[in-house]
Write a protein that holds these residues in place. Structure first.
Motif, PDB file in Angstrom:
ATOM      1  N   LEU A  55       0.823  -1.205   0.000  1.00  0.00           N
ATOM      2  CA  LEU A  55       0.000   0.000   0.000  1.00  0.00           C
ATOM      3  C   LEU A  55       0.859   1.257   0.000  1.00  0.00           C
ATOM      4  CD1 LEU A  55      -2.904   1.053   0.144  1.00  0.00           C
ATOM      5  CD2 LEU A  55      -2.663   1.050   2.624  1.00  0.00           C
ATOM      6  N   SER A  56       1.877   1.285   0.838  1.00  0.00           N
ATOM      7  CA  SER A  56       2.729   2.477   0.885  1.00  0.00           C
ATOM      8  C   SER A  56       3.517   2.641  -0.407  1.00  0.00           C
ATOM      9  CB  SER A  56       3.663   2.425   2.090  1.00  0.00           C
ATOM     10  OG  SER A  56       4.540   1.330   2.006  1.00  0.00           O
ATOM     11  N   PHE A  57       3.956   1.546  -1.011  1.00  0.00           N
ATOM     12  CA  PHE A  57       4.682   1.652  -2.280  1.00  0.00           C
ATOM     13  C   PHE A  57       3.772   2.154  -3.394  1.00  0.00           C
ATOM     14  CE2 PHE A  57       6.137  -0.116  -6.330  1.00  0.00           C
ATOM     15  CZ  PHE A  57       7.358   0.526  -6.412  1.00  0.00           C
ATOM     16  N   LEU A  58       2.544   1.638  -3.466  1.00  0.00           N
ATOM     17  CA  LEU A  58       1.609   2.092  -4.502  1.00  0.00           C
ATOM     18  C   LEU A  58       1.269   3.570  -4.334  1.00  0.00           C
ATOM     19  CD1 LEU A  58      -0.858  -0.903  -4.877  1.00  0.00           C
ATOM     20  CD2 LEU A  58       0.794  -0.076  -6.545  1.00  0.00           C
ATOM     21  N   LEU A  59       1.003   3.988  -3.096  1.00  0.00           N
ATOM     22  CA  LEU A  59       0.694   5.394  -2.868  1.00  0.00           C
ATOM     23  C   LEU A  59       1.891   6.283  -3.164  1.00  0.00           C
ATOM     24  CD1 LEU A  59      -1.553   5.430   0.289  1.00  0.00           C
ATOM     25  CD2 LEU A  59      -2.093   6.296  -1.954  1.00  0.00           C
ATOM     26  N   LEU A  60       3.089   5.822  -2.830  1.00  0.00           N
ATOM     27  CA  LEU A  60       4.290   6.578  -3.140  1.00  0.00           C
ATOM     28  C   LEU A  60       4.449   6.740  -4.650  1.00  0.00           C
ATOM     29  CD1 LEU A  60       6.870   7.936  -2.059  1.00  0.00           C
ATOM     30  CD2 LEU A  60       7.978   5.709  -2.196  1.00  0.00           C
ATOM     31  N   ALA A  61       4.232   5.671  -5.392  1.00  0.00           N
ATOM     32  CA  ALA A  61       4.344   5.736  -6.853  1.00  0.00           C
ATOM     33  C   ALA A  61       3.282   6.662  -7.447  1.00  0.00           C
ATOM     34  CB  ALA A  61       4.224   4.338  -7.449  1.00  0.00           C
ATOM     35  N   ILE A  62       2.059   6.591  -6.936  1.00  0.00           N
ATOM     36  CA  ILE A  62       0.986   7.457  -7.436  1.00  0.00           C
ATOM     37  C   ILE A  62       1.280   8.920  -7.110  1.00  0.00           C
ATOM     38  CG2 ILE A  62      -1.448   8.049  -7.130  1.00  0.00           C
ATOM     39  CD1 ILE A  62      -1.971   5.019  -6.798  1.00  0.00           C
ATOM     40  N   CYS A  63       1.788   9.173  -5.910  1.00  0.00           N
ATOM     41  CA  CYS A  63       2.110  10.554  -5.537  1.00  0.00           C
ATOM     42  C   CYS A  63       3.261  11.107  -6.372  1.00  0.00           C
ATOM     43  CB  CYS A  63       2.423  10.635  -4.047  1.00  0.00           C
ATOM     44  SG  CYS A  63       0.941  10.595  -3.021  1.00  0.00           S
ATOM     45  N   VAL A  64       4.247  10.304  -6.673  1.00  0.00           N
ATOM     46  CA  VAL A  64       5.335  10.758  -7.543  1.00  0.00           C
ATOM     47  C   VAL A  64       4.783  11.057  -8.935  1.00  0.00           C
ATOM     48  CG1 VAL A  64       7.467  10.019  -8.699  1.00  0.00           C
ATOM     49  CG2 VAL A  64       7.194   9.676  -6.245  1.00  0.00           C
TER      50      VAL A  64
END
Length: 140
Positions: free
Chosen positions: A111-120
């Motif tokens: 979840l944190s990796f997906l949100l990090l990728a989406i935010c980038v």
């Protein structure tokens, strides 16, 4: 500044409703995480237990709550999206890293990796054509 303008022009020319829906979902999710963070403070202090030797632990908790709640609402409406995303990136990067320092939670890691990728992605893409930023820009 010219780079931001060129990114905005590209984003407005290549805007899709699915990206706007994704931005809205991310904003709602971050807002709900901030509210969850505020109501379950004991759980989240256990999550950051590996970092308790670092000073300012409660400052970090309060920064996360405020950034998620305010940033989530701003991302939801597309208002100052890039600035809101910049405030979220250190939190999401820390959430990704804390899984390696402490106890590994695969769901939180993904979840944190997906949100990090989406935010980038939204850091470069911006808020899109269907947002408050675009509306206010067109009102000038």
């Amino acid at each position: 500044m010219a780079t931001v303008k060129s990114l905005n022009k590209w984003a407005n020319a290549h805007t899709y409703y699915s990206l706007d829906v994704l931005r809205i979902v991310v904003g709602v999710f971050l807002f709900m995480k901030g509210v969850s963070f505020m109501t379950n403070i004991e759980y989240y202090t256990q999550l950051i237990e590996p970092l308790k030797n670092i000073g300012g632990g409660m400052l970090i908790v309060h920064y996360i709550m405020g950034a998620h709640i305010v940033g989530g609402v701003m991302i939801l409406f597309g208002l100052l999206t890039r600035w809101s995303v910049i405030a979220q990136i250190p939190i999401l990067f820390g959430a990704f890293i804390i899984n390696f320092i402490g106890e590994m939670h695969i769901g939180n890691l993904i979840l944190s990796f997906l949100l990090l990728a989406i935010c980038v992605f939204f850091l470069f893409y911006g808020s899109g054509k269907h947002s408050a930023d675009y509306y206010f820009k067109m009102q000038q």
